[in-house]
Scaffold this active site. Structure first.
Site, PDB file in Angstrom:
ATOM      1  N   GLU A   1     -37.299 159.599  46.644  1.00 48.37           N
ATOM      2  CA  GLU A   1     -37.426 159.835  48.154  1.00 48.37           C
ATOM      3  C   GLU A   1     -38.771 159.252  48.622  1.00 48.37           C
ATOM      4  OE1 GLU A   1     -40.260 162.938  45.648  1.00 48.37           O
ATOM      5  OE2 GLU A   1     -38.555 161.790  45.270  1.00 48.37           O
TER       6      GLU A   1
ATOM      7  N   ASN B   1     -33.503 169.651  47.066  1.00 49.54           N
ATOM      8  CA  ASN B   1     -32.602 169.565  46.293  1.00 49.54           C
ATOM      9  C   ASN B   1     -32.106 170.955  45.607  1.00 49.54           C
ATOM     10  OD1 ASN B   1     -31.634 166.905  46.326  1.00 49.54           O
ATOM     11  ND2 ASN B   1     -33.428 166.173  44.849  1.00 49.54           N
TER      12      ASN B   1
ATOM     13  N   HIS C   1     -27.990 168.379  45.722  1.00 48.75           N
ATOM     14  CA  HIS C   1     -28.429 167.083  45.686  1.00 48.75           C
ATOM     15  C   HIS C   1     -27.581 166.669  46.749  1.00 48.75           C
ATOM     16  CE1 HIS C   1     -30.806 166.910  41.933  1.00 48.75           C
ATOM     17  NE2 HIS C   1     -29.994 168.001  41.622  1.00 48.75           N
TER      18      HIS C   1
ATOM     19  N   ASP D   1     -29.531 163.815  49.152  1.00 56.04           N
ATOM     20  CA  ASP D   1     -28.953 162.543  49.452  1.00 56.04           C
ATOM     21  C   ASP D   1     -28.553 162.233  50.914  1.00 56.04           C
ATOM     22  OD1 ASP D   1     -28.793 161.944  46.627  1.00 56.04           O
ATOM     23  OD2 ASP D   1     -26.718 162.229  46.269  1.00 56.04           O
TER      24      ASP D   1
ATOM     25  N   ASP E   1     -42.912 159.496  52.044  1.00 54.56           N
ATOM     26  CA  ASP E   1     -42.448 160.254  50.965  1.00 54.56           C
ATOM     27  C   ASP E   1     -42.002 161.517  51.785  1.00 54.56           C
ATOM     28  OD1 ASP E   1     -42.827 160.645  47.895  1.00 54.56           O
ATOM     29  OD2 ASP E   1     -42.893 162.645  48.944  1.00 54.56           O
TER      30      ASP E   1
END
Length: 276
Positions: free
Chosen positions: A180, A145, A150, A154, A137
């Site tokens: 994630e 973010n 974002h 990404d 994770d």
């Protein structure tokens, strides 16, 4: 068996076994079928001439008539058969490619390029029992973010995906199973070696950059690992890995926790982070 039934049989077989994955396979099949159909056509042509001659119905001498007939049947049968079979083969080839692409897309996470959750569960069900399930994770992903946007989030996912794919070779199974979250099934090593490999993944990710424009950003991951041989079901195995991951996050992040360590660490902390 007629020529038509032979063609029908081979075309159905090709569709079922994906024999037309490459164009050279189409060409070989068309040539093979053309030769078979042409031979059958020539035999039938010759048999017809002999029969008509025996019945006194052939208006020409048998030999020249048979030669002309064989030339005509050979040319007509070969040209027509090759044209039809090759066109059909190309159509099946395109369908095969499309089907393979659709299957690949249905099993692939589009952002990371890794397997998706459904494909991962399918692959795990076929994997050996002597393996370790790892859940990764990305730490503080919401902060990434919210702070950097974002797009950077990404890119962080893509960077982690690349590092996991590069560090875990093809014999292992790696997937992105949610936002994630990532999962891996590590095989063919001892439990100690598998744990060391997961730690190497963590270190490689920590040492990697998301991009020059955010060179100061260091992305880290936490990981929980459990042994498949200790669990009868995938759900039980997943929960044990998830419990170890939770403790890794609660213990400060950027670390790997094995499920065997969970109770000991919880007892030391005295906080009961996760109900057993």
């Amino acid at each position: 068996m007629t020529a038509r039934s032979i063609i029908d049989h081979h075309v159905k077989q090709a569709c079922e076994t994906n024999r037309f994955e490459h164009k050279d396979q189409v060409l070989r099949f068309a040539v093979k079928m053309t030769a078979a159909v042409t031979i059958i056509a020539d035999i039938l042509n010759l048999a017809a001439h002999v029969s008509l001659n025996a019945l006194g119905l052939l208006p020409y001498a048998l030999l020249p008539a048979a030669i002309v007939g064989l030339v005509i049947s050979t040319v007509v049968a070969s040209v027509l058969t090759f044209s039809v079979i090759y066109v059909i083969g190309l159509a099946i080839h395109r369908l095969t490619i499309s089907r393979a692409m659709f299957e690949r897309l249905s099993r692939t996470d589009m952002l990371s390029g890794l397997l998706n959750r459904r494909a991962f569960v399918d692959e795990v069900s076929k994997a050996p029992q002597d393996a370790s399930l790892v859940l990764f994770d990305i730490d503080r992903f919401k902060f990434i973010n919210d702070t950097y946007g974002h797009d950077v989030g990404d890119r962080a996912i893509c960077m982690v995906s690349r590092q996991l794919a590069a560090t875990l070779s093809d014999k292992h199974i790696v997937a992105r199973i949610g936002g994630e979250e990532f999962a891996a099934l590590i095989v063919e090593l001892t439990p100690t070696e598998r744990l060391a490999l997961v730690e190497r993944c963590r270190q490689m990710i920590e040492a990697s950059n998301v991009g020059d424009d955010v060179a100061h950003l260091r992305v880290t991951v936490s990981a929980g690992i459990a042994e498949r041989s200790s669990h009868d079901t995938f759900q039980s195995l997943f929960l044990r890995s998830d419990r170890a991951l939770y403790l890794a996050k609660a213990s400060g992040r950027n670390r790997v926790i094995h499920s065997d360590q969970v109770q000991e660490l919880m007892d030391k902390s005295g906080e009961g982070l996760y109900a057993s």
